[in-house]
Write a protein that holds these residues in place. Sequence first.
Motif, PDB file in Angstrom:
ATOM      1  N   HIS A 231      25.754  -4.546 -32.554  1.00  0.00           N
ATOM      2  CA  HIS A 231      25.387  -3.422 -33.415  1.00  0.00           C
ATOM      3  C   HIS A 231      25.185  -3.882 -34.849  1.00  0.00           C
ATOM      4  O   HIS A 231      25.647  -4.949 -35.262  1.00  0.00           O
ATOM      5  CB  HIS A 231      26.470  -2.346 -33.381  1.00  0.00           C
ATOM      6  CG  HIS A 231      26.397  -1.461 -32.177  1.00  0.00           C
ATOM      7  ND1 HIS A 231      25.656  -0.297 -32.140  1.00  0.00           N
ATOM      8  CD2 HIS A 231      26.965  -1.567 -30.950  1.00  0.00           C
ATOM      9  CE1 HIS A 231      25.776   0.280 -30.958  1.00  0.00           C
ATOM     10  NE2 HIS A 231      26.567  -0.478 -30.216  1.00  0.00           N
ATOM     11  N   THR A 232      24.477  -3.050 -35.597  1.00  0.00           N
ATOM     12  CA  THR A 232      24.311  -3.217 -37.037  1.00  0.00           C
ATOM     13  C   THR A 232      24.555  -1.858 -37.693  1.00  0.00           C
ATOM     14  O   THR A 232      24.790  -0.863 -37.007  1.00  0.00           O
ATOM     15  CB  THR A 232      22.888  -3.705 -37.394  1.00  0.00           C
ATOM     16  OG1 THR A 232      21.951  -2.649 -37.105  1.00  0.00           O
ATOM     17  CG2 THR A 232      22.514  -4.943 -36.598  1.00  0.00           C
ATOM     18  N   GLY A 233      24.453  -1.806 -39.017  1.00  0.00           N
ATOM     19  CA  GLY A 233      24.582  -0.528 -39.697  1.00  0.00           C
ATOM     20  C   GLY A 233      23.515   0.460 -39.248  1.00  0.00           C
ATOM     21  O   GLY A 233      23.771   1.667 -39.149  1.00  0.00           O
ATOM     22  N   ASP A 234      22.314  -0.040 -38.943  1.00  0.00           N
ATOM     23  CA  ASP A 234      21.240   0.841 -38.467  1.00  0.00           C
ATOM     24  C   ASP A 234      21.571   1.433 -37.100  1.00  0.00           C
ATOM     25  O   ASP A 234      21.332   2.619 -36.858  1.00  0.00           O
ATOM     26  CB  ASP A 234      19.922   0.068 -38.387  1.00  0.00           C
ATOM     27  CG  ASP A 234      19.332  -0.212 -39.758  1.00  0.00           C
ATOM     28  OD1 ASP A 234      19.498   0.630 -40.650  1.00  0.00           O
ATOM     29  OD2 ASP A 234      18.709  -1.281 -39.930  1.00  0.00           O
ATOM     30  N   THR A 235      22.093   0.625 -36.204  1.00  0.00           N
ATOM     31  CA  THR A 235      22.398   1.156 -34.872  1.00  0.00           C
ATOM     32  C   THR A 235      23.582   2.119 -34.915  1.00  0.00           C
ATOM     33  O   THR A 235      23.669   3.020 -34.075  1.00  0.00           O
ATOM     34  CB  THR A 235      22.691   0.026 -33.868  1.00  0.00           C
ATOM     35  OG1 THR A 235      23.862  -0.701 -34.270  1.00  0.00           O
ATOM     36  CG2 THR A 235      21.516  -0.924 -33.767  1.00  0.00           C
ATOM     37  N   TYR A 236      24.483   1.952 -35.881  1.00  0.00           N
ATOM     38  CA  TYR A 236      25.549   2.941 -36.039  1.00  0.00           C
ATOM     39  C   TYR A 236      24.935   4.310 -36.314  1.00  0.00           C
ATOM     40  O   TYR A 236      25.354   5.332 -35.757  1.00  0.00           O
ATOM     41  CB  TYR A 236      26.483   2.563 -37.195  1.00  0.00           C
ATOM     42  CG  TYR A 236      27.322   1.322 -36.958  1.00  0.00           C
ATOM     43  CD1 TYR A 236      27.591   0.870 -35.675  1.00  0.00           C
ATOM     44  CD2 TYR A 236      27.853   0.607 -38.030  1.00  0.00           C
ATOM     45  CE1 TYR A 236      28.357  -0.265 -35.463  1.00  0.00           C
ATOM     46  CE2 TYR A 236      28.627  -0.528 -37.820  1.00  0.00           C
ATOM     47  CZ  TYR A 236      28.872  -0.965 -36.544  1.00  0.00           C
ATOM     48  OH  TYR A 236      29.632  -2.096 -36.338  1.00  0.00           O
ATOM     49  N   GLY A 237      23.921   4.331 -37.185  1.00  0.00           N
ATOM     50  CA  GLY A 237      23.233   5.587 -37.460  1.00  0.00           C
ATOM     51  C   GLY A 237      22.487   6.100 -36.252  1.00  0.00           C
ATOM     52  O   GLY A 237      22.462   7.315 -35.989  1.00  0.00           O
ATOM     53  N   ALA A 238      21.881   5.183 -35.491  1.00  0.00           N
ATOM     54  CA  ALA A 238      21.152   5.586 -34.286  1.00  0.00           C
ATOM     55  C   ALA A 238      22.096   6.203 -33.256  1.00  0.00           C
ATOM     56  O   ALA A 238      21.747   7.186 -32.583  1.00  0.00           O
ATOM     57  CB  ALA A 238      20.433   4.381 -33.686  1.00  0.00           C
ATOM     58  N   VAL A 239      23.283   5.640 -33.126  1.00  0.00           N
ATOM     59  CA  VAL A 239      24.274   6.198 -32.197  1.00  0.00           C
ATOM     60  C   VAL A 239      24.621   7.634 -32.589  1.00  0.00           C
ATOM     61  O   VAL A 239      24.696   8.530 -31.746  1.00  0.00           O
ATOM     62  CB  VAL A 239      25.546   5.321 -32.167  1.00  0.00           C
ATOM     63  CG1 VAL A 239      26.680   6.040 -31.424  1.00  0.00           C
ATOM     64  CG2 VAL A 239      25.260   3.986 -31.494  1.00  0.00           C
TER      65      VAL A 239
END
Length: 255
Positions: A231-239
């Motif tokens: 994960h990255t900070g972007d995928t945290y938002g996507a989740v």
Amino acid sequence: MLQWCKQKLLQLVASIIFYSAIPLPYIKDLEFKQVACFAPVVGLMIGGILGLLDTAISYLNISILTRSALVVCVWIAITGGLHLDGAMDTADGLAVTDPERRLQVMVDSATGAFGAMAAIAILLLKTAALSDLSENRYLALIAACGWGRWGQQIAIAFYPYLKPTGKGAFHKQAIRSYQDVLPSFFLLLGLSGLIWLINPQNLVLAMGIMMIGSVISSSTAAWFNHKLGGHTGDTYGAVVEWTEALFLCLLTSFS
């Protein structure tokens, strides 16, 4: 005890500032390292604000579709588009066939076609699902925002972070194992219990919120890990965004 309460309150304020556009007075020397621990609490607050807004404009005799669209627009505004931006960047990254280039694409601030399509899909799903919920809409909004951010905690706790630095790297220091996500999990379970206690006829709804929320948030975090290897900070938002959207869609079966 008083010092501990003050510390937690300041951490909550820092989390509100980090995860939302809610205006708060300036507080000197706020510490942001623990903001991820309070993300579901901030989610419940955001959902509560949206629920109040939805209830208020319902008295204006606005159609349910228009009402839902207004709530979704305010939803974006109150989060500052933080999570939606992450979902768009993640979609652009996943569109790249070369795994080694995906993180480079996700870092690029320019939005590609797949990012735009992902944003449209998320907003359409949220608006359509809310339009199908004629009752208990405020409960759906509160629960969706809470479980969405619990999914983020799952992603932080159980999956590797793919970059040595980044806007989400420090979250790994705050949430390291399943023990760190349990307080939020029990808080969200308590929400379902409260729904049932307030109205015993809502037992099916309370159970649906609990089951859908826990399964969707965990599955979404796992899916992005499967596709990217972490994960990255972007995928945290996507989740957060995809959990909220899919949660509302599945919740329509309990309406």
